[in-house]
Scaffold this motif. Structure first.
Motif, PDB file in Angstrom:
ATOM      1  N   MET A   1       0.931  -1.182   0.043  1.00 18.16           N
ATOM      2  CA  MET A   1      -0.454  -0.273   0.303  1.00 18.16           C
ATOM      3  C   MET A   1       0.853   1.189   0.151  1.00 18.16           C
ATOM      4  O   MET A   1       1.823   1.241   0.728  1.00 18.16           O
ATOM      5  CB  MET A   1      -0.962  -0.005   1.012  1.00 18.16           C
ATOM      6  N   PRO A   2       0.838   2.409  -1.166  1.00 20.98           N
ATOM      7  CA  PRO A   2       1.507   3.092  -1.299  1.00 20.98           C
ATOM      8  C   PRO A   2       1.512   4.257   0.550  1.00 20.98           C
ATOM      9  O   PRO A   2       0.181   4.556   0.662  1.00 20.98           O
ATOM     10  CB  PRO A   2       1.448   3.721  -2.045  1.00 20.98           C
ATOM     11  N   HIS A   3       2.118   5.302   0.603  1.00 15.58           N
ATOM     12  CA  HIS A   3       2.440   6.064   1.918  1.00 15.58           C
ATOM     13  C   HIS A   3       2.953   7.019   1.376  1.00 15.58           C
ATOM     14  O   HIS A   3       3.360   7.650  -0.124  1.00 15.58           O
ATOM     15  CB  HIS A   3       3.011   5.800   2.809  1.00 15.58           C
ATOM     16  N   ARG A   4       2.877   8.121   2.288  1.00 16.30           N
ATOM     17  CA  ARG A   4       3.159   9.543   1.649  1.00 16.30           C
ATOM     18  C   ARG A   4       4.158   9.702   2.135  1.00 16.30           C
ATOM     19  O   ARG A   4       4.518   8.946   3.630  1.00 16.30           O
ATOM     20  CB  ARG A   4       2.177  10.080   2.410  1.00 16.30           C
ATOM     21  N   LYS A   5       4.561  10.207   1.840  1.00 16.75           N
ATOM     22  CA  LYS A   5       6.875  10.751   1.611  1.00 16.75           C
ATOM     23  C   LYS A   5       7.018  11.475   3.350  1.00 16.75           C
ATOM     24  O   LYS A   5       8.292  11.741   3.947  1.00 16.75           O
ATOM     25  CB  LYS A   5       7.791  10.790   1.342  1.00 16.75           C
ATOM     26  N   LEU A   6       6.193  12.545   2.947  1.00 13.36           N
ATOM     27  CA  LEU A   6       5.432  13.722   4.214  1.00 13.36           C
ATOM     28  C   LEU A   6       7.176  14.599   4.267  1.00 13.36           C
ATOM     29  O   LEU A   6       7.630  15.264   5.524  1.00 13.36           O
ATOM     30  CB  LEU A   6       5.363  13.132   5.343  1.00 13.36           C
ATOM     31  N   GLY A   7       7.943  15.013   3.554  1.00 11.60           N
ATOM     32  CA  GLY A   7       9.100  14.828   2.888  1.00 11.60           C
ATOM     33  C   GLY A   7      10.574  14.621   3.864  1.00 11.60           C
ATOM     34  O   GLY A   7      11.467  15.300   4.549  1.00 11.60           O
ATOM     35  N   ARG A   8      10.507  13.272   4.218  1.00 12.35           N
ATOM     36  CA  ARG A   8      11.220  12.545   5.262  1.00 12.35           C
ATOM     37  C   ARG A   8      11.719  11.704   4.548  1.00 12.35           C
ATOM     38  O   ARG A   8      11.207  10.664   4.403  1.00 12.35           O
ATOM     39  CB  ARG A   8      10.399  13.262   6.322  1.00 12.35           C
ATOM     40  N   ASN A   9      13.285  11.320   5.111  1.00  8.28           N
ATOM     41  CA  ASN A   9      13.684  10.041   4.980  1.00  8.28           C
ATOM     42  C   ASN A   9      12.758   9.281   5.977  1.00  8.28           C
ATOM     43  O   ASN A   9      12.390   9.335   6.758  1.00  8.28           O
ATOM     44  CB  ASN A   9      15.073  10.118   4.757  1.00  8.28           C
ATOM     45  N   ALA A  10      13.191   7.804   5.516  1.00 12.51           N
ATOM     46  CA  ALA A  10      12.478   6.824   5.918  1.00 12.51           C
ATOM     47  C   ALA A  10      12.472   6.885   7.492  1.00 12.51           C
ATOM     48  O   ALA A  10      12.185   6.466   7.943  1.00 12.51           O
ATOM     49  CB  ALA A  10      12.903   4.873   5.005  1.00 12.51           C
ATOM     50  N   ALA A  11      13.713   6.205   7.788  1.00 15.03           N
ATOM     51  CA  ALA A  11      13.758   6.450   9.216  1.00 15.03           C
ATOM     52  C   ALA A  11      13.326   7.637  10.555  1.00 15.03           C
ATOM     53  O   ALA A  11      12.444   7.398  11.253  1.00 15.03           O
ATOM     54  CB  ALA A  11      15.257   6.280   9.610  1.00 15.03           C
ATOM     55  N   HIS A  12      13.185   8.627   9.507  1.00 15.09           N
ATOM     56  CA  HIS A  12      13.035   9.995  10.202  1.00 15.09           C
ATOM     57  C   HIS A  12      11.361   9.655  10.517  1.00 15.09           C
ATOM     58  O   HIS A  12      10.270   9.770  11.321  1.00 15.09           O
ATOM     59  CB  HIS A  12      12.960  11.304   9.688  1.00 15.09           C
ATOM     60  N   ARG A  13      10.330   9.413   8.494  1.00 11.22           N
ATOM     61  CA  ARG A  13       9.101   9.597   9.114  1.00 11.22           C
ATOM     62  C   ARG A  13       8.908   8.225  10.251  1.00 11.22           C
ATOM     63  O   ARG A  13       7.606   8.090  10.255  1.00 11.22           O
ATOM     64  CB  ARG A  13       9.027   8.926   7.431  1.00 11.22           C
TER      65      ARG A  13
END
Length: 160
Positions: A1-13
């Protein structure tokens, strides 16, 4: 399921989502941007579902995500009991304002069916009982649905 990146890298998100879900469970209402609230809603509903399962595996999976033993305890006792008869939709998003600094649309995300909620949850509407059709109307409807459409004939101007 796709998700929003929210302008952050994966670890921060992931770290941000863990913190926000934990704060939502702890306080039962938080204010954030609409994009973040939509992502938090997905994860928070999954955490409540794990709390309703109540198994050792579910508690370990939830403990790997939420932060704090008090949050985990509340998830498996209070929230699991509150939503034991509810099939889903444990949270709601209420749009509030436009943030002054960057004009980001803000929203409250909160759990439903609790004290001091901003808007009462709508009661479930019972489904109306099916009305039986008289045999004549049923026969006509079945004939209409079962008959295939007649193929169209080509126009008569193309004969040579």
């Amino acid at each position: 399921m796709p998700h929003r990146k929210l302008g952050r890298n994966a670890a921060h998100r992931v770290s941000m989502l863990k913190t926000m879900v934990s704060q939502l469970v702890k306080h039962e209402r938080i204010e954030t941007t609409i994009a973040k609230a939509k992502e938090v809603r997905r994860v928070a509903d999954n955490m409540v579902q794990l709390g309703k399962e109540g198994t050792l595996d579910a508690s370990r999976r939830a403990a790997a995500f939420v932060r704090g033993d008090d949050v985990l305890h509340k998830l498996f006792t209070e929230l699991a009991y509150r939503y034991k008869d509810r099939a889903g939709g444990y949270t709601r998003i209420l749009r509030t304002r436009i943030r002054v600094g960057d004009a980001a649309p803000m929203a409250y995300i909160e759990f439903v069916d609790r004290e001091n909620e901003l808007r009462e949850a709508k009661p479930a509407r019972p489904q109306p009982p099916p009305q039986p059709m008289d045999p004549w109307a049923r026969s006509k409807a079945c004939q209409c649905w079962a008959s295939p459409k007649a193929p169209k004939t080509p126009p008569s101007g193309s004969e040579e």
